[in-house]
Write an enzyme that holds these catalytic residues in place. Structure first.
Site, PDB file in Angstrom:
ATOM      1  N   ARG A 108      29.986  36.582  50.069  1.00 50.80           N
ATOM      2  CA  ARG A 108      30.906  35.699  49.357  1.00 50.80           C
ATOM      3  C   ARG A 108      31.792  35.002  50.403  1.00 50.80           C
ATOM      4  NH1 ARG A 108      33.826  37.855  44.180  1.00 50.80           N
ATOM      5  NH2 ARG A 108      33.605  35.658  43.657  1.00 50.80           N
ATOM      6  N   ASP A 258      42.720  34.631  47.051  1.00 54.78           N
ATOM      7  CA  ASP A 258      41.549  34.996  47.855  1.00 54.78           C
ATOM      8  C   ASP A 258      41.712  34.560  49.299  1.00 54.78           C
ATOM      9  OD1 ASP A 258      40.507  34.913  44.942  1.00 54.78           O
ATOM     10  OD2 ASP A 258      39.116  36.127  46.125  1.00 54.78           O
TER      11      ASP A 258
HETATM   12  O1  MRU Z   1      35.486  36.198  41.698  1.00 54.20           O
HETATM   13  P1  MRU Z   1      36.471  37.332  41.773  1.00 54.20           P
HETATM   14  O2  MRU Z   1      36.560  38.124  40.521  1.00 54.20           O
HETATM   15  O3  MRU Z   1      36.258  38.179  43.001  1.00 54.20           O
HETATM   16  O4  MRU Z   1      37.873  36.614  41.965  1.00 54.20           O
HETATM   17  C1  MRU Z   1      39.014  37.389  42.090  1.00 54.20           C
HETATM   18  C2  MRU Z   1      40.254  36.596  42.163  1.00 54.20           C
HETATM   19  O5  MRU Z   1      40.234  35.379  42.175  1.00 54.20           O
HETATM   20  C3  MRU Z   1      41.525  37.356  42.310  1.00 54.20           C
HETATM   21  O6  MRU Z   1      42.570  36.698  41.673  1.00 54.20           O
HETATM   22  C4  MRU Z   1      41.841  37.481  43.798  1.00 54.20           C
HETATM   23  O7  MRU Z   1      40.761  38.045  44.491  1.00 54.20           O
HETATM   24  C5  MRU Z   1      43.036  38.287  44.044  1.00 54.20           C
HETATM   25  S1  MRU Z   1      42.697  39.951  43.686  1.00 54.20           S
HETATM   26  C6  MRU Z   1      43.799  40.999  44.138  1.00 54.20           C
END
Ligand code: MRU
Length: 375
Positions: A108, A258
């Site tokens: 990712r 992220d």
């Molecule tokens: O695609 P995901 O579910 O991994 O996305 C997660 C998010 O966007 C969260 O808001 C982010 O990782 C912060 S988590 C502590």
């Protein structure tokens, strides 16, 4: 200090050695909330697959998972060579660690925590290799390092909870988007940490939870988590956020991140940008909660943050049911970027950073030890 009883209730990711050997253990988040099913992953390829397919997700949680995944890769490598009674040099072990790091880093692209954790594990392996230690010693050191990454994440969550809770008053109505709770971390979460902390301290709060299309992290995960902790909540479809900001008395928005660029632009789950703009129009504070491992000082602005594009069937289907006409053109960016102008403050494990983020985020990242930075 973290409240261990509290953290034991939700186990997102951990390392275990049982009769069958080492395993990276996860709750399979694709099955929640209907099924609580734990996976014991015994091959680094399975760990990579679990990250890609969102069995484990959330920026800090995938960083911790990758760290354990690297330890698992080296564990298997050492085992294989031990069975063949072959000596492995630390240089060979290091080369293998880098290969596993590259595999896990290809899963990712957006969450910085993933690359931060992999780099930390490789740095550690390089240090051991320089000391001409054995591969077994490298393995021992890397499993400790992965555990340290997990423990530090739990502690950072706890600190973010303490700082963030100072921004929440008794009686507040809040809104959150996606899942930035315990399931997204090795601790009590990022954006949900202040909410849990405020709730535990006796403040009466209510949380509006955006369902978070297309993968429904809000409906499936955040609603479940908050319910488990007894935090009062209302689940809403994403397109209801504006209505409830206007009529529902929402006093603040808390989201995770992220990746945060050096100027304070924030990449988070798709839809976060719309929520931030709505919050700004309604003069509602918009808070981002993330550890320093999410802050990318090498990027001048959010324009440079790589945005993951996910499979299109996440949009055209819902839990296996087709909801769109065949052949329709579809887009599925997993994240968007909220410009720093919309961000009231960024809460890290070191305190509350306010604009000018170019200065304050650097102060937070420079501080070596956890502890308050006045920024
Ligand atoms: O695609 P995901 O579910 O991994 O996305 C997660 C998010 O966007 C969260 O808001 C982010 O990782 C912060 S988590 C502590």
């Amino acid at each position: 200090m973290a409240d261990e009883d509290w953290q034991r209730r939700v186990r997102t990711v951990w390392w275990e050695i049982d009769a069958q050997g080492a395993a990276v253990c996860l709750v399979d988040q694709t099955l929640l909330p209907q099924q609580v099913s734990y996976l014991h992953l015994r091959h680094e390829h399975d760990v990579a697959e679990a990250i890609t397919t969102l069995k484990v997700r959330g920026a800090p949680a995938i960083g911790v998972t990758a760290a354990f995944g690297i330890a698992l890769g080296l564990y298997r490598f050492c085992n294989r060579h031990r069975q063949q009674e072959e000596q492995i040099t630390s240089a060979k072990a290091l080369a293998h660690v880098k290969e596993v790091g590259a595999l896990l880093g290809s899963t990712r692209p957006t969450a910085l925590n993933l690359f931060w954790a992999i780099a930390r594990m490789i740095d550690c392996a390089e240090e051991v290799a320089r000391m001409q230690a054995t591969a077994e010693q490298m393995l021992q050191r890397l499993s400790q390092e992965a555990q340290a990454i997990a423990d530090e994440d739990a502690e950072a969550c706890w600190q973010m909870g303490q700082y963030g809770a100072t921004l929440i008053s008794d009686g507040d109505i809040l809104l959150t988007h996606c899942n930035a709770g315990a399931l997204a971390t090795a601790g009590i979460g990022t954006a949900l940490a202040p909410i849990y902390t405020a709730h535990k301290s006796g403040k009466h709060i209510h949380v509006y939870v955006d369902e978070t299309r297309p993968v429904l992290q809000g409906a499936r995960l955040t609603a479940w988590e908050l319910q488990q902790e007894g935090v009062p909540l209302t689940l809403i479809a994403d397109n209801m956020a504006g209505h409830f900001m206007r009529h529902g008395g929402i006093r603040a928005v808390f989201v995770g991140a992220d990746r945060i660029a050096g100027n304070g632009d924030v990449a988070n789950k798709i839809g976060t940008y719309s929520v931030a703009v709505l919050a700004s129009v309604h003069q509602i504070p918009f808070y981002v909660v993330a550890p320093c491992a999410t802050i990318d000082l090498t990027l001048a602005s959010g324009e440079q943050i790589p945005i993951e594009k996910r499979p299109l069937d996440e949009v055209t289907t819902m839990r296996g049911i087709v909801i769109a006409p065949a052949g329709v053109r579809v887009a599925n960016p997993a994240f968007d970027v909220t410009p720093h102008q919309y961000v009231t403050a960024i809460i890290t494990e070191r305190g509350i950073a306010r604009p000018n983020y170019e200065e304050t985020l650097r102060q937070h990242c420079r501080a070596k030890n956890p502890g308050k930075v006045d920024a």
